[in-house]
Structure formats: C-alpha cells, structure tokens
Design a protein around this motif. Structure first.
Motif, short mmCIF file in Angstrom:
data_model
loop_
_atom_site.label_atom_id
_atom_site.label_comp_id
_atom_site.label_asym_id
_atom_site.label_seq_id
_atom_site.Cartn_x
_atom_site.Cartn_y
_atom_site.Cartn_z
N ARG A 101 0.86 -1.18 0.00
CA ARG A 101 0.00 0.00 0.00
C ARG A 101 0.90 1.24 0.00
NH1 ARG A 101 -5.02 -0.03 2.29
NH2 ARG A 101 -4.43 -1.97 3.33
N GLU A 106 -2.85 4.28 -3.70
CA GLU A 106 -4.17 4.59 -3.14
C GLU A 106 -4.86 5.70 -3.92
OE1 GLU A 106 -4.18 3.39 1.49
OE2 GLU A 106 -2.88 5.08 1.00
N VAL A 111 -7.72 -0.13 -3.12
CA VAL A 111 -6.85 -1.19 -2.59
C VAL A 111 -7.66 -2.08 -1.66
CG1 VAL A 111 -4.76 0.20 -2.82
CG2 VAL A 111 -6.00 0.21 -0.66
#
Length: 274
Positions: A101, A106, A111
């Motif tokens: 991540r 993002e 996600v």
C-alpha cells in the motif's frame, strides 16, 4: 402531423438513451471480473510449466472466489507494467502481484484489505559482515523501480533512520530482481532488498556461491489493486478476506508457501494489530 412525429422521435431517443445507460450500468456492475496475476514473481504470482496461473496469491483469489458465488473470476498472467496499466484504464479489474500500500497506489486504484505480509531481507556477499539495514551505513542498495512498493518501503525506512547513510536511487523504468542480485554479485552494489522467498528462487537458478540472505530487516502488508470503478467488487473482496483471515485459511496458506504463519509473524514483530 409534424408535431406528433417529433414527439415519437423524442420518445425513441429517450428510450435509446435509457437503454444505453442501462447497458453501461450493467457493464460497470458486471460480476464477471478480469483478474491479472503478474508474471515472474514466484512464489507469489507466476505461470507454471503448463502456462497456468500459479502461486500463493492465486490460491488466495481462488479461496475468495469460493466465498463469492455470485462472481465469476477470469485469470490471466501478464507482465508488471501491462498489468498496472490495464487495471488503471479498466481493461482489467484486479492486479495481484505482491503490492504494498503506497500513497500513489491509493490515489490511482482502490486497494484491498491485507491478504499477506511481506518480509524484506538483504542479499549480500557472504563475507560482507552485513546483517541488517543499520549495517548499510555508507553502503549502497541495488536500484529498484520507483513504482515498486519495495522502493517506497526502503525510502520510508531511510527517512526514519537519518543516522544511517544508506545510498539508494530508484529506477525510472522497470528492472528485474534477478538483475538486482546480479549487481551485488558483480560488486556494483553492497546489497539487494527483497524477500527471502524471491531471493532463494533467483539464487537457486543463478547458482551464485558467494552470496547469502540475511535475517528479516523490514516488512509490509500486501494488497490487491482494484480498478477505481469497482467499489462493489472491492467491498466483496474485503469481506471475503476478513472471513479468510479470521478462520485461519490465509495463515494456513502462508504456512504452505512460506513455512510459517505470516499473520502470526506480523503480530509478533508489530506489523499486524488485532
């Protein structure tokens, strides 16, 4: 007569527009999804000797699919750059490839919840004396493409450890992990930063005899990247992952592929919070 014809034409146009919007909505909300597994990333995602998808993440996705009987998953194996671009544009719905991540991801994608934990090690010369990132003071790590989550993770570590003068420069374009390790073998860099599983697969094939893998030096959770328009799919994936984590299925799969329960390890080293 002209007025009546105009009304009829308008009615037909409205009907066609409604049909078009209905079809568009149906396509967007389709429960048939295109899943991409990235190639040459064993044991996470790869293509087996018969050309079929394989790896830990493929098994995770198959377990998710069983939890979602209303959805149909189609699988393909593609290279890193094609996979990312395809999911970003909507040609594909989900990219599986051991992704961290990151703020950039993002922004570009939806996600998923974590489905695994990725632990980083260093590949170094056996006689280097390097055991961890702190030992890299005044030394250099092999370049990693800037869009790779490992590059973000390493830069985060460097930012938190300003007393360690570790040299690292991300690549503008994609390279391979095999090249990263080869650069250590050739003496260009002092260490490569990747998982023991990835390193072992490369070392086994390359047959280097003067390199070793250190103990774990860092870690991150990993997520699936999902097309921005697939919010319903993201929610379904996350619900399934929550159940598969709670019932121990994911932990058991990590034991199968990595020899230990990565979720328990992540708890132990502070990466996973209950």
């Amino acid at each position: 007569m002209t007025k009546i014809t105009g009304i009829k034409i308008t009615a037909v146009a409205v009907s066609l527009m409604a049909l078009f919007l209905s079809c568009s909505k149906s396509e967007k909300n389709s429960k048939t999804v295109e899943i991409i597994l990235e190639s040459q990333n064993a044991p996470y995602t790869y293509e087996d000797e018969n050309g079929n998808p394989a790896g830990y993440e493929y098994e995770v996705l198959k377990a998710i699919e069983k939890k979602l009987p209303g959805w149909k998953f189609n699988y393909q194996v593609l290279d890193y750059e094609t996979a990312l671009a395809g999911v970003r544009t909507g040609k594909y719905d989900l990219d599986a490839g051991c992704k961290f991540r990151t703020p950039a991801r993002e922004k570009a994608f939806l996600v998923s919840a974590p489905y695994n934990y990725f632990f980083m090690n260093l590949v170094v010369k056996a006689n280097s004396g390097i055991k961890n990132l702190e030992d890299m003071n005044g030394k250099a790590v092999s370049s990693i493409v800037a869009t790779d989550g490992r590059a973000v993770a390493l830069q985060d570590w460097i930012a938190l450890h300003k007393d360690v003068k570790l040299e690292f420069k991300p690549l503008a374009s994609s390279g391979s992990m095999a090249d990263e390790i080869a650069s250590v073998e050739d003496g260009v860099f002092d260490a490569a930063y990747l998982s023991a599983e990835q390193a072992n697969a490369i070392l086994k094939e390359a047959k280097y005899t003067d390199l070793k893998i250190t103990e774990r030096v860092d870690g991150r959770d990993t997520v699936f990247l999902i097309n921005k328009d697939r919010k319903e799919f993201q929610q379904a994936i996350n619900k399934a992952l929550e159940e598969l984590t709670a019932d121990g299925t994911l932990g058991q799969l990590t034991v199968k592929y990595f020899g230990e329960d990565n979720f328990e390890v992540a708890k132990r080293i502070g990466l996973k919070k209950d």
